[in-house]
Design a protein around this motif. Structure first.
Motif, PDB file in Angstrom:
ATOM      1  N   SER A 276      52.683  74.912  67.340  1.00  0.00           N
ATOM      2  CA  SER A 276      51.323  74.486  67.691  1.00  0.00           C
ATOM      3  C   SER A 276      50.659  75.446  68.671  1.00  0.00           C
ATOM      4  O   SER A 276      49.451  75.692  68.602  1.00  0.00           O
ATOM      5  N   ALA A 277      51.445  75.998  69.600  1.00  0.00           N
ATOM      6  CA  ALA A 277      50.896  76.946  70.571  1.00  0.00           C
ATOM      7  C   ALA A 277      50.310  78.162  69.864  1.00  0.00           C
ATOM      8  O   ALA A 277      49.200  78.615  70.179  1.00  0.00           O
ATOM      9  N   HIS A 278      51.031  78.702  68.902  1.00  0.00           N
ATOM     10  CA  HIS A 278      50.530  79.858  68.153  1.00  0.00           C
ATOM     11  C   HIS A 278      49.450  79.450  67.157  1.00  0.00           C
ATOM     12  O   HIS A 278      48.539  80.234  66.873  1.00  0.00           O
ATOM     13  N   ALA A 279      49.533  78.225  66.636  1.00  0.00           N
ATOM     14  CA  ALA A 279      48.540  77.765  65.665  1.00  0.00           C
ATOM     15  C   ALA A 279      47.154  77.686  66.278  1.00  0.00           C
ATOM     16  O   ALA A 279      46.155  77.988  65.619  1.00  0.00           O
ATOM     17  N   GLN A 280      47.078  77.270  67.559  1.00  0.00           N
ATOM     18  CA  GLN A 280      45.780  77.173  68.220  1.00  0.00           C
ATOM     19  C   GLN A 280      45.090  78.533  68.316  1.00  0.00           C
ATOM     20  O   GLN A 280      43.872  78.618  68.417  1.00  0.00           O
ATOM     21  N   GLN A 281      45.873  79.586  68.286  1.00  0.00           N
ATOM     22  CA  GLN A 281      45.314  80.933  68.351  1.00  0.00           C
ATOM     23  C   GLN A 281      44.978  81.479  66.959  1.00  0.00           C
ATOM     24  O   GLN A 281      44.462  82.589  66.838  1.00  0.00           O
ATOM     25  N   GLY A 282      45.312  80.712  65.913  1.00  0.00           N
ATOM     26  CA  GLY A 282      45.060  81.187  64.559  1.00  0.00           C
ATOM     27  C   GLY A 282      45.984  82.316  64.139  1.00  0.00           C
ATOM     28  O   GLY A 282      45.640  83.113  63.263  1.00  0.00           O
ATOM     29  N   ASP A 283      47.178  82.372  64.732  1.00  0.00           N
ATOM     30  CA  ASP A 283      48.124  83.446  64.442  1.00  0.00           C
ATOM     31  C   ASP A 283      49.021  83.026  63.279  1.00  0.00           C
ATOM     32  O   ASP A 283      50.152  82.561  63.472  1.00  0.00           O
ATOM     33  N   VAL A 284      48.513  83.189  62.067  1.00  0.00           N
ATOM     34  CA  VAL A 284      49.236  82.731  60.877  1.00  0.00           C
ATOM     35  C   VAL A 284      50.559  83.466  60.717  1.00  0.00           C
ATOM     36  O   VAL A 284      51.583  82.861  60.379  1.00  0.00           O
ATOM     37  N   GLN A 285      50.552  84.756  60.976  1.00  0.00           N
ATOM     38  CA  GLN A 285      51.771  85.553  60.792  1.00  0.00           C
ATOM     39  C   GLN A 285      52.895  85.080  61.709  1.00  0.00           C
ATOM     40  O   GLN A 285      54.047  84.922  61.281  1.00  0.00           O
ATOM     41  N   GLU A 286      52.585  84.854  62.978  1.00  0.00           N
ATOM     42  CA  GLU A 286      53.607  84.404  63.924  1.00  0.00           C
ATOM     43  C   GLU A 286      54.102  83.000  63.574  1.00  0.00           C
ATOM     44  O   GLU A 286      55.306  82.715  63.653  1.00  0.00           O
ATOM     45  N   ARG A 548      38.989  75.253  69.189  1.00  0.00           N
ATOM     46  CA  ARG A 548      40.016  76.291  69.181  1.00  0.00           C
ATOM     47  C   ARG A 548      39.939  77.131  70.454  1.00  0.00           C
ATOM     48  O   ARG A 548      39.097  76.877  71.328  1.00  0.00           O
ATOM     49  N   TYR A 549      40.803  78.140  70.516  1.00  0.00           N
ATOM     50  CA  TYR A 549      40.764  79.108  71.611  1.00  0.00           C
ATOM     51  C   TYR A 549      39.952  80.322  71.188  1.00  0.00           C
ATOM     52  O   TYR A 549      40.020  80.771  70.041  1.00  0.00           O
ATOM     53  N   HIS A 550      39.196  80.833  72.136  1.00  0.00           N
ATOM     54  CA  HIS A 550      38.450  82.085  71.945  1.00  0.00           C
ATOM     55  C   HIS A 550      38.969  83.087  72.967  1.00  0.00           C
ATOM     56  O   HIS A 550      38.770  82.911  74.173  1.00  0.00           O
ATOM     57  N   THR A 551      39.659  84.101  72.505  1.00  0.00           N
ATOM     58  CA  THR A 551      40.111  85.174  73.389  1.00  0.00           C
ATOM     59  C   THR A 551      39.137  86.326  73.229  1.00  0.00           C
ATOM     60  O   THR A 551      39.092  86.995  72.189  1.00  0.00           O
ATOM     61  N   ILE A 552      38.314  86.531  74.257  1.00  0.00           N
ATOM     62  CA  ILE A 552      37.213  87.492  74.184  1.00  0.00           C
ATOM     63  C   ILE A 552      37.575  88.723  75.008  1.00  0.00           C
ATOM     64  O   ILE A 552      37.826  88.624  76.213  1.00  0.00           O
ATOM     65  N   LYS A 553      37.599  89.866  74.350  1.00  0.00           N
ATOM     66  CA  LYS A 553      38.028  91.100  75.000  1.00  0.00           C
ATOM     67  C   LYS A 553      37.172  92.261  74.509  1.00  0.00           C
ATOM     68  O   LYS A 553      37.049  92.493  73.298  1.00  0.00           O
ATOM     69  N   LYS A 554      36.550  92.964  75.458  1.00  0.00           N
ATOM     70  CA  LYS A 554      35.741  94.159  75.152  1.00  0.00           C
ATOM     71  C   LYS A 554      34.731  93.912  74.046  1.00  0.00           C
ATOM     72  O   LYS A 554      34.532  94.710  73.126  1.00  0.00           O
ATOM     73  N   GLY A 555      34.081  92.743  74.106  1.00  0.00           N
ATOM     74  CA  GLY A 555      33.002  92.439  73.172  1.00  0.00           C
ATOM     75  C   GLY A 555      33.434  91.809  71.864  1.00  0.00           C
ATOM     76  O   GLY A 555      32.575  91.492  71.030  1.00  0.00           O
ATOM     77  N   ASP A 556      34.710  91.613  71.649  1.00  0.00           N
ATOM     78  CA  ASP A 556      35.201  90.997  70.412  1.00  0.00           C
ATOM     79  C   ASP A 556      35.907  89.686  70.723  1.00  0.00           C
ATOM     80  O   ASP A 556      36.558  89.552  71.769  1.00  0.00           O
ATOM     81  N   CYS A 557      35.799  88.744  69.781  1.00  0.00           N
ATOM     82  CA  CYS A 557      36.445  87.442  69.956  1.00  0.00           C
ATOM     83  C   CYS A 557      37.480  87.228  68.861  1.00  0.00           C
ATOM     84  O   CYS A 557      37.273  87.598  67.702  1.00  0.00           O
ATOM     85  N   SER A 558      38.573  86.582  69.229  1.00  0.00           N
ATOM     86  CA  SER A 558      39.656  86.334  68.282  1.00  0.00           C
ATOM     87  C   SER A 558      39.240  85.404  67.148  1.00  0.00           C
ATOM     88  O   SER A 558      39.876  85.378  66.098  1.00  0.00           O
ATOM     89  N   CYS A 559      38.176  84.622  67.336  1.00  0.00           N
ATOM     90  CA  CYS A 559      37.760  83.684  66.295  1.00  0.00           C
ATOM     91  C   CYS A 559      37.036  84.375  65.141  1.00  0.00           C
ATOM     92  O   CYS A 559      36.828  83.770  64.087  1.00  0.00           O
ATOM     93  N   ARG A 560      36.630  85.629  65.349  1.00  0.00           N
ATOM     94  CA  ARG A 560      35.909  86.412  64.340  1.00  0.00           C
ATOM     95  C   ARG A 560      34.675  85.680  63.817  1.00  0.00           C
ATOM     96  O   ARG A 560      34.342  85.738  62.630  1.00  0.00           O
ATOM     97  N   GLY A 561      34.031  84.954  64.715  1.00  0.00           N
ATOM     98  CA  GLY A 561      32.781  84.282  64.359  1.00  0.00           C
ATOM     99  C   GLY A 561      32.962  82.967  63.633  1.00  0.00           C
ATOM    100  O   GLY A 561      31.980  82.359  63.207  1.00  0.00           O
ATOM    101  N   CYS A 562      34.200  82.482  63.489  1.00  0.00           N
ATOM    102  CA  CYS A 562      34.463  81.217  62.783  1.00  0.00           C
ATOM    103  C   CYS A 562      35.039  80.202  63.766  1.00  0.00           C
ATOM    104  O   CYS A 562      36.186  80.327  64.183  1.00  0.00           O
ATOM    105  N   TRP A 563      34.224  79.252  64.145  1.00  0.00           N
ATOM    106  CA  TRP A 563      34.734  78.180  65.016  1.00  0.00           C
ATOM    107  C   TRP A 563      33.939  76.903  64.817  1.00  0.00           C
ATOM    108  O   TRP A 563      33.995  75.939  65.447  1.00  0.00           O
TER     109      TRP A 563
END
Length: 563
Positions: A276-286, A548-563
């Motif tokens: 669940s911890a990784h799922a909240q980040q949308g990390d399908v591979q992990e 969800r979680y949004h990890t925002i770094k140097k102008g980019d967000c981990s959600c890729r505009g989908c939330w």
């Protein structure tokens, strides 16, 4: 004396010959007119609860069970048949209220139906047992099960501080956390530590549940350190709660470290927590990799396991993978999907703009769509600016719950984005005419173990002027990078104020992550503002909103505009 001894020997011999059959012992006791406490207590523990109830009303005149024997008997009876707890209480009161001392009452309270908590509390008060640590702890648990956290906290406060033992604290911490009273739960935990009361695995896991609910990383770290000091960090229940708390705070690295540290003690609940911890980040591979490891170790996945896998697909917009896992959980692993699993697939398709397919899937799935399904689709319409579908999704949502404020708000937002000002005004008017009020947006940030909560246009914080000065300074800087604010009314949204406070208060040292939590979905304007702000302050910003979680770094967000 000789007759009594002979009676006891006959009783013991009868039980041995009958292989422990209580009916044989009962017959011997009646024939010998025995009043042996030990023998009758043995009957209590051996008989079926219904027969024990009858026996309790037909004891010899000279026999009255001791508090310890009655406690043991009632505990066994009520545990094996919870429905018997209330009749047992009536029988004991009919015999003699004096028998209901702390032990017997506590035994019965553990199995009482939560709905009668106030009545049992009144009885305990009459018996002068409501402030006793044993009975009070059970009453606190009973109130918590009855979804009455205020009563549970009030009862805890009535217990003299000197009488509060580890069980009192643990039951209160856990009960408040289970009912969403996270701040109160952490406050009781802090009081337990301040008063020098020993921590238990229940107190630690309960406080960690509260920290997870608030997504407060500093509190989680503090509880983790305390667990290490008292030697409970290796306990699987505490370790699992730590994995969950770190994951809910968005710190998947520390969640993974705790998970690995549990080694062979990890159980299915622990695996589900790290998934669940990784799922909240949308990390399908992990998530997929961890799932495969779990299977190799022989664990059987359950519904929560697949909910984590599908949540990762939903947050990543991985529609193809979501449909694959939904099919696999049934055909390969034999786990029947629930509505939550289907909702994740709808969310995955909606996030990547496959709205027609998502609607078709929702209408044909075996579960009847609930408000969450149509809300997910309506959110997708807002993100992808599909005004045509938004009206239909909003109508379906309002048919289920006419008081759903999110339906009116999202419809107004999609109309606003499309430039349909008349329709936007109609949505707000309809909301007002139906007596629906928008849920107030709140954002909070943790600074040195304290949680600071903000609302839009905040007026109460003690550092108000500094916060607004810093925010206006930040707005000027992001505008230099090309950001243009659509409406000045957006300047003072709660998440922006939390960010400004985090910067002036030193919530995290330079170069460290700034973490903000919001009770609603972060709006598109603030989301864009935060992307520019991350470049201005050269910091990673993590925002946990309702979705969800949004990890925002140097102008980019981990959600890729989908939330």
């Amino acid at each position: 004396m000789l007759a009594v001894a002979a009676s006891l020997r006959a009783s013991a011999s009868a039980v041995a010959e009958a292989g422990g059959d209580p009916a044989v012992l009962h017959a011997v006791l009646i024939k010998t007119a025995s009043s042996s406490r030990a023998a009758y207590n043995l009957l209590f523990s051996r008989y079926h609860p219904s027969l024990s109830l009858h026996l309790l009303s037909h004891l010899p005149f000279c026999f009255r069970p001791t508090a310890s024997s009655l406690t043991s008997s009632l505990s066994s009876l009520s545990a094996s048949s919870p429905a018997s707890a209330l009749p047992l209480l009536r029988r004991v009161l009919g015999m003699s209220p004096a028998l209901l001392c702390d032990g017997p009452l506590s035994s019965l309270l553990r199995s009482m139906p939560p709905s009668i908590a106030p009545h049992v509390h009144a009885l305990a008060f009459k018996l002068a047992l409501s402030s006793s640590p044993y009975s009070a702890s059970c009453l606190i648990t009973l109130y918590s099960r009855a979804r009455s956290p205020a009563c549970a906290r009030h009862l805890f406060d009535e217990i003299p501080v000197a009488n509060r033992d580890p069980v009192c604290y643990s039951s209160t911490i856990v009960g408040l956390a289970q009912n969403g009273w996270y701040e109160e739960s952490l406050s009781v935990f802090a009081g337990m530590r301040a008063n020098g009361v020993d921590s238990t695995m229940h107190a630690l896991s309960g406080s960690l549940r509260a920290a997870a609910g608030l997504a407060v990383l500093e509190q989680t770290c503090g509880i983790h350190a305390h667990a290490v000091v008292v030697g409970l960090d290796g306990n699987v229940a505490v370790g699992t709660a730590l994995v969950d708390a770190y994951g809910k705070a968005g710190d998947v690295d520390d969640a993974a470290k705790v998970f690995e540290g549990l080694g062979g003690d990890r159980n299915l609940i622990t695996w589900n927590a790290v998934l669940s911890a990784h799922a909240q980040q949308g990390d399908v591979q992990e998530v997929t990799g961890l799932f495969n490891q779990m299977m190799e170790l022989g664990f059987a996945p359950d519904g929560l396991t697949f909910l984590a896998v599908l949540t990762s697909c939903s947050n990543a917009g991985a529609a193809t993978e979501a449909k694959f896992w939904l099919e696999a959980m049934q055909s390969k692993y034999g786990v029947k999907p629930d509505l939550e699993h289907y909702t994740c697939v709808v969310g995955a398709m909606a996030r990547v703009g496959h709205l027609e397919d998502a609607e078709s899937f929702a209408c044909t799935m075996p579960c009847k769509p609930d408000a969450a399904v149509w809300r997910t689709l309506l959110m997708g319409c807002v993100v992808h600016r599909r005004v045509d579908m938004a009206e239909s999704m909003g109508q379906r949502l309002l048919e289920i719950n006419p008081k759903d404020d999110s339906a009116y708000v999202m419809l107004a937002n999609v109309y606003s984005t499309a430039g349909k000002t008349d329709e936007e005004a109609e949505a707000w008017t309809a909301m007002r005419d139906h007596g629906v009020r928008k849920e107030g947006g709140r954002s909070w940030i943790e600074v040195r173990g304290l949680v600071h909560v903000f609302v839009a246009n905040e007026r109460r914080h003690e550092q108000l002027l500094e916060i607004y000065d810093k925010l206006h300074e930040l707005i000027q800087e992001v505008e230099k990078l090309g950001y243009k604010e659509a409406d000045e009314r957006l300047w003072h949204h709660s998440e922006r104020l939390a960010l400004a406070y985090g910067l002036i208060s030193g919530a995290a040292p330079s170069g460290k992550v700034l973490r903000i939590v919001k009770n609603l979905r972060i709006c598109a304007h603030c989301h864009e503002f935060f992307k520019y702000a991350s470049m201005v302050i050269d910091r990673v910003i993590v925002v946990r909103d309702v979705n969800r979680y949004h990890t925002i770094k140097k102008g980019d967000c981990s959600c890729r505009g989908c939330w």
